[in-house]
Write a protein that holds these residues in place. Structure first.
Motif, mmCIF file in Angstrom:
data_model
loop_
_atom_site.group_PDB
_atom_site.id
_atom_site.type_symbol
_atom_site.label_atom_id
_atom_site.label_comp_id
_atom_site.label_asym_id
_atom_site.label_seq_id
_atom_site.Cartn_x
_atom_site.Cartn_y
_atom_site.Cartn_z
ATOM 1 N N TYR A 54 0.982 -1.169 0.182
ATOM 2 C CA TYR A 54 -0.001 -0.018 0.021
ATOM 3 C C TYR A 54 0.941 1.327 -0.041
ATOM 4 C CZ TYR A 54 -2.778 -3.715 1.671
ATOM 5 O OH TYR A 54 -3.310 -5.063 1.516
ATOM 6 N N THR A 55 0.995 1.875 -0.986
ATOM 7 C CA THR A 55 1.704 3.104 -1.209
ATOM 8 C C THR A 55 0.868 4.252 -1.454
ATOM 9 O OG1 THR A 55 3.530 3.945 -2.261
ATOM 10 C CG2 THR A 55 2.561 2.446 -3.556
ATOM 11 N N ASP A 56 1.492 5.548 -1.318
ATOM 12 C CA ASP A 56 0.717 6.663 -1.699
ATOM 13 C C ASP A 56 1.868 7.416 -2.817
ATOM 14 O OD1 ASP A 56 2.789 7.649 -0.060
ATOM 15 O OD2 ASP A 56 1.499 8.848 1.251
ATOM 16 N N VAL A 74 12.483 -5.250 -1.002
ATOM 17 C CA VAL A 74 13.673 -5.663 -0.136
ATOM 18 C C VAL A 74 12.748 -7.310 0.208
ATOM 19 C CG1 VAL A 74 14.458 -3.587 1.259
ATOM 20 C CG2 VAL A 74 12.232 -4.600 1.885
ATOM 21 N N ALA A 75 13.456 -8.120 0.843
ATOM 22 C CA ALA A 75 12.818 -9.303 1.306
ATOM 23 C C ALA A 75 11.681 -8.907 2.421
ATOM 24 C CB ALA A 75 13.775 -10.209 1.879
ATOM 25 N N ALA A 76 10.582 -9.900 2.057
ATOM 26 C CA ALA A 76 9.495 -9.817 3.138
ATOM 27 C C ALA A 76 9.975 -10.549 4.214
ATOM 28 C CB ALA A 76 8.225 -10.169 2.484
ATOM 29 N N SER A 77 9.189 -10.378 5.247
ATOM 30 C CA SER A 77 9.548 -11.005 6.749
ATOM 31 C C SER A 77 9.190 -12.629 6.736
ATOM 32 C CB SER A 77 8.938 -10.371 8.017
ATOM 33 O OG SER A 77 9.314 -9.086 7.885
ATOM 34 N N ARG A 78 7.958 -12.961 6.267
ATOM 35 C CA ARG A 78 7.433 -14.245 6.478
ATOM 36 C C ARG A 78 7.156 -15.032 5.259
ATOM 37 N NH1 ARG A 78 4.262 -13.827 11.194
ATOM 38 N NH2 ARG A 78 5.400 -12.999 12.696
ATOM 39 N N VAL A 79 7.315 -14.395 3.990
ATOM 40 C CA VAL A 79 7.300 -15.306 2.709
ATOM 41 C C VAL A 79 8.307 -15.054 1.860
ATOM 42 C CG1 VAL A 79 4.559 -15.210 3.029
ATOM 43 C CG2 VAL A 79 5.700 -13.346 1.623
ATOM 44 N N ALA A 87 6.766 1.183 0.581
ATOM 45 C CA ALA A 87 5.251 1.228 0.937
ATOM 46 C C ALA A 87 5.071 1.731 2.456
ATOM 47 C CB ALA A 87 4.860 -0.202 1.043
ATOM 48 N N LEU A 88 3.884 2.319 2.676
ATOM 49 C CA LEU A 88 3.480 2.788 3.824
ATOM 50 C C LEU A 88 3.032 1.572 4.771
ATOM 51 C CD1 LEU A 88 0.950 5.438 2.821
ATOM 52 C CD2 LEU A 88 3.115 5.732 3.591
ATOM 53 N N ALA A 89 2.475 0.359 4.036
ATOM 54 C CA ALA A 89 2.370 -0.802 4.820
ATOM 55 C C ALA A 89 2.182 -1.798 3.839
ATOM 56 C CB ALA A 89 0.698 -0.699 5.430
ATOM 57 N N ALA A 118 5.081 3.593 7.730
ATOM 58 C CA ALA A 118 4.874 4.795 7.752
ATOM 59 C C ALA A 118 3.365 5.197 8.006
ATOM 60 C CB ALA A 118 5.505 5.435 6.420
ATOM 61 N N PRO A 119 3.216 6.406 8.422
ATOM 62 C CA PRO A 119 1.752 6.913 8.730
ATOM 63 C C PRO A 119 0.977 7.292 7.246
ATOM 64 C CG PRO A 119 3.127 8.606 9.207
ATOM 65 C CD PRO A 119 4.080 7.732 9.169
#
Ligand SMILES: Cc1cc2nc3c(=O)[nH]c(=O)nc-3n(C[C@H](O)[C@H](O)[C@H](O)COP(=O)(O)O)c2cc1C
Length: 190
Positions: A54-56, A74-79, A87-89, A118-119
């Protein structure tokens, strides 16, 4: 509800494939519905994982549609799939079920991990206008030229009033692509 997202999957060589996709939000799943042929579909079917970002920064949406796919990941944490660096999230998802279709299969995914980086700083009309213009740009071969011209003229009002530099840059890439498309069509017709 559909969330306009950036889906990142891993290519067979491990590199990132980045694509804007409208992800369908269901009670217990995120559904990714790519039109065939699709690299996102192939990668997700092969590896069973993706990240939904999710990005603005609307340049990522406009960029992917205009040959600018080289956004930092970058590499994701779990997959075992990359995620967008800025990304914001993002959600990390695993493929649970596929509803096959010759045109547009539906890949139902479960969120196994979510991170916020980020918010969210509020709505911006120019960002919404760029996302709409990106969708129009992805459908140039399907829509009449006068509809594209009318809708771009309307969207440009919000752009003129509310854009920052990122939105203006993204808009310029889309306008350039639309012009190229009709120039090439003109050549074909003559
Ligand atoms: C906001 C937005 C939403 C989109 N949603 C979808 C979608 O749901 N399914 C799809 O196949 N393409 C969608 N597209 C177009 C894809 O981004 C584009 O065709 C992309 O290259 C997907 O193909 P790929 O998986 O081969 O990269 C969307 C484009 C934009 C700008």
């Amino acid at each position: 509800m559909i969330r306009e997202s950036i889906v990142v999957t891993a290519n067979p060589d491990g590199s990132a494939h980045i694509a804007p996709i409208g992800v369908i939000v269901e009670a217990d799943a995120l559904v990714i519905a790519p039109f065939r042929p699709s690299t996102t579909l192939d990668n997700l079917a092969a590896r069973g994982v993706a990240t939904v970002n999710y990005t603005d920064d609307v340049r990522v949406f406009a960029g992917c549609l205009t040959g600018r796919r080289d956004w930092a990941t970058v590499a994701a944490s779990r997959v075992a799939a990359p995620r967008l660096h800025d990304a914001l999230a993002h959600d990390e998802v695993e493929l649970r079920a596929t509803q096959d279709d010759p045109q547009r299969p539906r890949l139902s995914c479960r969120v196994v991990h979510r991170e916020t980086h980020a918010p969210f700083l509020g709505f911006n009309r120019a960002q919404a206008a760029v996302v709409e213009a990106a969708i129009l740009t992805s459908r140039l071969h399907l829509l009449p030229r006068d509809k594209i011209a009318r809708e771009m003229a309307y969207l440009e009002i919000a752009l003129g009033k509310t854009a920052g530099p990122r939105e203006r840059e993204a808009w310029s890439w889309l306008v350039e692509r639309i012009d190229e498309f009709y120039r090439a069509q003109g050549k074909e017709a003559s």
